[in-house]
Design a protein around this motif. Structure first.
Motif, PDB file in Angstrom:
ATOM      1  N   CYS A  99      19.566  -3.220  97.526  1.00 42.92           N
ATOM      2  CA  CYS A  99      19.961  -4.271  98.479  1.00 42.92           C
ATOM      3  C   CYS A  99      21.395  -4.720  98.216  1.00 42.92           C
ATOM      4  O   CYS A  99      22.170  -4.956  99.161  1.00 42.92           O
ATOM      5  CB  CYS A  99      19.011  -5.461  98.370  1.00 42.92           C
ATOM      6  N   ASP A 100      21.740  -4.862  96.942  1.00 39.97           N
ATOM      7  CA  ASP A 100      23.086  -5.285  96.570  1.00 39.97           C
ATOM      8  C   ASP A 100      24.129  -4.270  97.017  1.00 39.97           C
ATOM      9  O   ASP A 100      25.212  -4.636  97.484  1.00 39.97           O
ATOM     10  CB  ASP A 100      23.149  -5.483  95.049  1.00 39.97           C
ATOM     11  N   THR A 101      23.795  -2.980  96.903  1.00 41.19           N
ATOM     12  CA  THR A 101      24.715  -1.917  97.339  1.00 41.19           C
ATOM     13  C   THR A 101      24.890  -1.946  98.857  1.00 41.19           C
ATOM     14  O   THR A 101      26.001  -1.768  99.368  1.00 41.19           O
ATOM     15  CB  THR A 101      24.183  -0.541  96.897  1.00 41.19           C
ATOM     16  N   ILE A 102      23.793  -2.191  99.574  1.00 42.16           N
ATOM     17  CA  ILE A 102      23.872  -2.285 101.039  1.00 42.16           C
ATOM     18  C   ILE A 102      24.761  -3.463 101.447  1.00 42.16           C
ATOM     19  O   ILE A 102      25.576  -3.352 102.369  1.00 42.16           O
ATOM     20  CB  ILE A 102      22.459  -2.433 101.631  1.00 42.16           C
ATOM     21  N   LEU A 103      24.625  -4.585 100.743  1.00 44.43           N
ATOM     22  CA  LEU A 103      25.480  -5.747 101.017  1.00 44.43           C
ATOM     23  C   LEU A 103      26.942  -5.432 100.709  1.00 44.43           C
ATOM     24  O   LEU A 103      27.846  -5.872 101.427  1.00 44.43           O
ATOM     25  CB  LEU A 103      25.012  -6.943 100.189  1.00 44.43           C
ATOM     26  N   ASN A 115      22.268  -6.933 108.748  1.00 41.69           N
ATOM     27  CA  ASN A 115      22.017  -8.368 108.753  1.00 41.69           C
ATOM     28  C   ASN A 115      22.230  -8.896 107.338  1.00 41.69           C
ATOM     29  O   ASN A 115      21.389  -8.697 106.446  1.00 41.69           O
ATOM     30  CB  ASN A 115      20.593  -8.655 109.230  1.00 41.69           C
ATOM     31  N   LYS A 116      23.354  -9.557 107.124  1.00 44.46           N
ATOM     32  CA  LYS A 116      23.738 -10.003 105.779  1.00 44.46           C
ATOM     33  C   LYS A 116      22.711 -10.955 105.184  1.00 44.46           C
ATOM     34  O   LYS A 116      22.297 -10.799 104.019  1.00 44.46           O
ATOM     35  CB  LYS A 116      25.114 -10.678 105.839  1.00 44.46           C
ATOM     36  N   GLU A 117      22.285 -11.952 105.932  1.00 43.12           N
ATOM     37  CA  GLU A 117      21.350 -12.954 105.414  1.00 43.12           C
ATOM     38  C   GLU A 117      19.989 -12.337 105.089  1.00 43.12           C
ATOM     39  O   GLU A 117      19.352 -12.697 104.096  1.00 43.12           O
ATOM     40  CB  GLU A 117      21.189 -14.095 106.424  1.00 43.12           C
ATOM     41  N   LYS A 118      19.556 -11.420 105.918  1.00 42.44           N
ATOM     42  CA  LYS A 118      18.260 -10.770 105.698  1.00 42.44           C
ATOM     43  C   LYS A 118      18.267  -9.991 104.397  1.00 42.44           C
ATOM     44  O   LYS A 118      17.336 -10.098 103.586  1.00 42.44           O
ATOM     45  CB  LYS A 118      17.960  -9.836 106.877  1.00 42.44           C
ATOM     46  N   TRP A 119      19.328  -9.194 104.176  1.00 44.93           N
ATOM     47  CA  TRP A 119      19.401  -8.383 102.966  1.00 44.93           C
ATOM     48  C   TRP A 119      19.683  -9.231 101.736  1.00 44.93           C
ATOM     49  O   TRP A 119      19.214  -8.915 100.637  1.00 44.93           O
ATOM     50  CB  TRP A 119      20.463  -7.297 103.127  1.00 44.93           C
ATOM     51  N   ARG A 120      20.405 -10.331 101.910  1.00 45.80           N
ATOM     52  CA  ARG A 120      20.657 -11.229 100.779  1.00 45.80           C
ATOM     53  C   ARG A 120      19.358 -11.905 100.332  1.00 45.80           C
ATOM     54  O   ARG A 120      19.098 -12.025  99.128  1.00 45.80           O
ATOM     55  CB  ARG A 120      21.696 -12.282 101.169  1.00 45.80           C
ATOM     56  N   ASP A 210      17.317 -20.956  93.711  1.00 42.55           N
ATOM     57  CA  ASP A 210      18.145 -21.783  94.588  1.00 42.55           C
ATOM     58  C   ASP A 210      18.373 -21.094  95.924  1.00 42.55           C
ATOM     59  O   ASP A 210      18.276 -21.719  96.979  1.00 42.55           O
ATOM     60  CB  ASP A 210      19.483 -22.078  93.899  1.00 42.55           C
ATOM     61  N   GLN A 211      18.654 -19.791  95.897  1.00 40.61           N
ATOM     62  CA  GLN A 211      18.903 -19.040  97.137  1.00 40.61           C
ATOM     63  C   GLN A 211      17.673 -19.014  98.031  1.00 40.61           C
ATOM     64  O   GLN A 211      17.789 -19.070  99.260  1.00 40.61           O
ATOM     65  CB  GLN A 211      19.328 -17.609  96.806  1.00 40.61           C
ATOM     66  N   LEU A 212      16.506 -18.939  97.421  1.00 41.10           N
ATOM     67  CA  LEU A 212      15.265 -18.870  98.195  1.00 41.10           C
ATOM     68  C   LEU A 212      14.746 -20.252  98.595  1.00 41.10           C
ATOM     69  O   LEU A 212      13.745 -20.357  99.300  1.00 41.10           O
ATOM     70  CB  LEU A 212      14.191 -18.127  97.390  1.00 41.10           C
TER      71      LEU A 212
END
Length: 247
Positions: A99-103, A115-120, A210-212
């Motif tokens: 996921c980090d590589t895709i971002l 979709n940045k938020e979805k993958w984050r 925190d992110q979640l």
């Protein structure tokens, strides 16, 4: 100096150094933002934090391979609990790094259909699962260490003479909680790698929580946790014997 050169020559060492710098900037920025006249310093810290974060992404591009190798190694652990926890944790780390590589691919402009938020959010979920499983392993190792310390203490008391003081945890602290904390302290003191791994995982989990939105923190707490975790990681890279071994 030789130890520092060996440390910086390692990809993990450079990543830990960059990570410590990134979270130090976050912590300082949080502390300086409320102060008047510090706007320029805060802006510089924000730019440095962003630059270091971008630089770290280059170091993490090969982490998928490292996570796969770690998964293969954890499968062969002799103890069932560490084998299960570490294997599942490393599998989640593999997905997290994907996921980090895709971002990263999206951030450098190689594609725009992501979709940045979805993958984050997806990355944060798998990172959180990985850390939770690692903490379960830490708790298991702590319980084993506490049993070992208790057995050693009982063996020493048994071999002592009848007129000795008969020192024990229960005699020193009458309250159960105090006795438990004292035993926990002694157990971790005798096993520094376990202490470092536990502290590192506890500090790391603040960010995905925190992110979640599970447990909201401020940038100061996340920055401090990230800095402590980075220092713990730097110690294990510089001194491999301080890394918690898989039995």
């Amino acid at each position: 100096m030789d130890a520092f050169i060996r440390f910086t020559n390692q990809t993990q060492g450079r990543d830990r150094l960059f990570r410590a710098t990134q979270y130090t900037c976050m912590l300082l920025r949080y502390l300086l933002e409320p102060k008047a006249g510090k706007e320029k310093v805060v802006m510089k810290l924000k730019k440095l934090e962003s630059s270091v974060s971008t630089g770290r992404k280059w170091f993490r591009l090969g982490n998928v391979v490292h996570a796969i190798q770690a998964t293969e190694q954890s499968i062969h652990a002799t103890d069932l609990v560490p084998r299960l926890c570490l294997t599942l944790a490393n599998l989640n780390r593999v997905i997290y790094f994907i996921c980090d590589t895709i971002l990263w691919v999206r951030s450098v402009g190689l594609t725009s259909g992501i979709n940045k938020e979805k993958w984050r959010t997806r990355a944060a979920h798998h990172y959180c699962f990985s850390l939770l499983l690692s903490l379960v392993r830490d708790l298991y190792e702590i319980s084993l260490q506490m049993k070992r310390v208790t057995r050693d203490r009982a063996r020493k008391e048994k071999s002592a003479s009848q007129d000795s003081l008969g020192y024990s945890v229960a005699d020193e602290e009458t309250e159960w909680l105090q006795s438990f904390l004292l035993l926990l302290f002694r157990s971790l003191k005798q096993h520094p790698p376990l202490l470092l791994d536990t502290v590192k995982n506890l500090c790391d989990i603040l960010n995905p929580l925190d992110q979640l939105g599970i447990y909201k923190s401020n940038p100061g707490i996340i920055g401090l946790g990230g800095l402590v975790s980075s220092i713990a990681g730097m110690i294990t890279v510089a001194y491999p014997q301080m890394k918690l071994k898989t039995r």
